[in-house]
Each structure stands twice: as C-alpha cells, then as structure tokens.
Design an enzyme around this catalytic site. Structure first.
Site, PDB file in Angstrom:
ATOM      1  N   GLY A  51     -31.526   3.957 -33.720  1.00  0.00           N
ATOM      2  CA  GLY A  51     -32.230   5.372 -33.788  1.00  0.00           C
ATOM      3  C   GLY A  51     -33.790   5.199 -33.205  1.00  0.00           C
ATOM      4  O   GLY A  51     -34.009   3.994 -32.816  1.00  0.00           O
ATOM      5  N   GLY A  53     -38.004   5.950 -32.954  1.00  0.00           N
ATOM      6  CA  GLY A  53     -38.896   5.893 -34.182  1.00  0.00           C
ATOM      7  C   GLY A  53     -39.313   4.396 -34.393  1.00  0.00           C
ATOM      8  O   GLY A  53     -38.854   3.438 -33.835  1.00  0.00           O
ATOM      9  N   CYS A  80     -30.392  -2.702 -33.895  1.00  0.00           N
ATOM     10  CA  CYS A  80     -31.589  -2.291 -33.324  1.00  0.00           C
ATOM     11  C   CYS A  80     -32.568  -1.533 -34.190  1.00  0.00           C
ATOM     12  O   CYS A  80     -33.216  -2.384 -34.952  1.00  0.00           O
ATOM     13  CB  CYS A  80     -31.414  -0.835 -32.104  1.00  0.00           C
ATOM     14  SG  CYS A  80     -32.445  -0.686 -30.920  1.00  0.00           S
ATOM     15  N   GLN A  84     -34.424  -3.680 -37.107  1.00  0.00           N
ATOM     16  CA  GLN A  84     -35.832  -3.608 -37.311  1.00  0.00           C
ATOM     17  C   GLN A  84     -36.002  -3.071 -38.944  1.00  0.00           C
ATOM     18  O   GLN A  84     -37.164  -3.664 -39.553  1.00  0.00           O
ATOM     19  CB  GLN A  84     -36.674  -2.483 -36.443  1.00  0.00           C
ATOM     20  CG  GLN A  84     -36.521  -3.110 -35.015  1.00  0.00           C
ATOM     21  CD  GLN A  84     -37.154  -1.853 -34.069  1.00  0.00           C
ATOM     22  OE1 GLN A  84     -37.418  -0.772 -34.341  1.00  0.00           O
ATOM     23  NE2 GLN A  84     -36.821  -2.259 -32.778  1.00  0.00           N
ATOM     24  N   SER A 130     -38.127  -0.661 -27.629  1.00  0.00           N
ATOM     25  CA  SER A 130     -39.680  -1.244 -27.051  1.00  0.00           C
ATOM     26  C   SER A 130     -40.328  -1.942 -28.194  1.00  0.00           C
ATOM     27  O   SER A 130     -41.483  -2.300 -27.902  1.00  0.00           O
ATOM     28  CB  SER A 130     -40.337   0.024 -26.669  1.00  0.00           C
ATOM     29  OG  SER A 130     -40.424   1.064 -27.750  1.00  0.00           O
ATOM     30  N   HIS A 167     -27.279  -4.136 -28.651  1.00  0.00           N
ATOM     31  CA  HIS A 167     -26.432  -3.162 -28.996  1.00  0.00           C
ATOM     32  C   HIS A 167     -25.026  -3.683 -29.021  1.00  0.00           C
ATOM     33  O   HIS A 167     -24.087  -3.729 -28.013  1.00  0.00           O
ATOM     34  CB  HIS A 167     -26.459  -2.000 -28.111  1.00  0.00           C
ATOM     35  CG  HIS A 167     -27.595  -1.119 -28.550  1.00  0.00           C
ATOM     36  ND1 HIS A 167     -27.456   0.202 -29.324  1.00  0.00           N
ATOM     37  CD2 HIS A 167     -28.884  -1.205 -28.497  1.00  0.00           C
ATOM     38  CE1 HIS A 167     -28.758   0.622 -29.448  1.00  0.00           C
ATOM     39  NE2 HIS A 167     -29.458  -0.261 -28.930  1.00  0.00           N
ATOM     40  N   GLU A 169     -22.289  -2.505 -29.832  1.00  0.00           N
ATOM     41  CA  GLU A 169     -21.140  -1.454 -29.573  1.00  0.00           C
ATOM     42  C   GLU A 169     -21.129  -0.916 -28.194  1.00  0.00           C
ATOM     43  O   GLU A 169     -20.456  -0.067 -27.663  1.00  0.00           O
ATOM     44  CB  GLU A 169     -21.652  -0.165 -30.441  1.00  0.00           C
ATOM     45  CG  GLU A 169     -22.649   0.605 -30.131  1.00  0.00           C
ATOM     46  CD  GLU A 169     -24.014   0.138 -30.192  1.00  0.00           C
ATOM     47  OE1 GLU A 169     -24.991   0.871 -29.984  1.00  0.00           O
ATOM     48  OE2 GLU A 169     -24.203  -0.962 -30.858  1.00  0.00           O
TER      49      GLU A 169
END
Length: 187
Positions: A51, A53, A80, A84, A130, A167, A169
């Site tokens: 996602g 943010g 991802c 985090q 990032s 990722h 998927e």
C-alpha cells in the site's frame, strides 16, 4: 479449512494476493486497514498487503498496530507496506531506500527459513518501494537484495511474523506463489 484474513492497505495488488491464496483451497476475506476491529481475530493467519504511505504515520496504517497487539499469537505475513509495518512494530526504523524501485526486477538472496522452503537461494523478484526497514534485535533478516544489500525479508524470533519487501504476487517474481504457499502451510 484454514481461514486467512488479508488486510488491504488500499492497494490494487491485494486482489492478486487474494487470487493466489484463494487458489490454495483456503477461506479468504479482505478487509481495509481502517475497517478491521482491533480485537482478537478468529482467522488462522493474517496477510498485510502492500500500500501507499509510511507505516510510521497513523493515517496510513489505520488500526493495524492495535490489531497486531491483540493477535500476536497468530501468524502474520507482511508484503511491502505490510513488511514495513511488521518490522516497525517489532522495533525497526523505516528509511528511504538507496534506490527507488517501482516495478523493477531484482535478484534476491535468502538464507532459508519457513517461507523460502523449496525456493532457490537466489531468485528474481519485483520491487515496488522507496522505503526500507532497518535491522534490529527482534527480527532475523533472511533475504536481501543482491544489487543493493537492502533487507528484502525477515522473520521474528518466535516465527509468528514474516515480512517480504518484494511482491510475491507479481507475475515476474520467481516462486512468488511458493512464498505465499509456504506461509499458508505454516499457518
């Protein structure tokens, strides 16, 4: 039948994850991160999706930390943003990555572990991020980028939390389905 909850951090990749996991013969449900109840869950395992943010920002993560607190006995897989989120929850910091990776294939090297069972030590995976996590004493780093050395995977000392920055998927991630299957098998 195993029951898996996918927490959606408002990311389109969540439906790819859903299709992979549903094809494994488990009962799967998706809930948005601000719609989950922080109470104990009756799901067998939880996947926290990618996602946008930063998990440090409460407006980006919804009720995730309260939910994790109340379900620490369950198995979690973070992908991802989810990776985090779990690492930050366990005491890692989040910083800018050495390189911005948005839809790029990278070589990943793992040092075995539950979710890498049967996967070659080095494999290609798609990276979209990032931000990256830092090491800390509560996580065991079990995958890194060969290109830049960034942390690409970890597990907690109690084997309840697993995170992958890449990722699984994605069509271009070798053995991504196997990563997800290994997690489901561990639940």
């Amino acid at each position: 039948m195993k029951r898996i909850l996918i927490i959606d951090n408002y990311d389109s990749f969540v439906y790819n994850i859903y299709q992979y996991v549903a094809s494994m013969g488990v009962d799967v449900k998706i809930l948005e991160n601000d719609m989950i109840s922080p109470e104990k869950s009756d799901y067998d395992g939880i996947i926290i999706s990618p996602g946008p943010g930063n998990p440090k920002n409460i407006e980006d993560r919804g009720k995730l930390y309260e939910f994790i607190d109340n379900n620490r006995h369950k198995k979690f897989l973070g992908i991802c943003f989810g990776h985090q989120t779990l690492a930050y929850y366990l005491g890692s910091d989040i910083r800018l990555s050495k390189r911005i990776m948005h839809g790029q294939i990278d070589a990943i090297k793992h040092s075995e572990g539950i979710i890498y069972n049967g996967i070659p030590e080095t494999f290609n995976a798609i990276r979209y991020h990032s931000l990256v996590v830092t090491e800390n004493s509560n996580i065991i780093v079990d995958a890194v980028s060969i290109t830049d050395g960034e942390i690409m995977g970890f597990h907690s000392r109690d084997n309840h939390f697993f995170g992958v920055q890449f990722h699984p998927e994605s069509y271009y991630t070798n053995d991504g389905y196997r990563v997800l299957k290994n997690f489901i098998d561990a639940v």
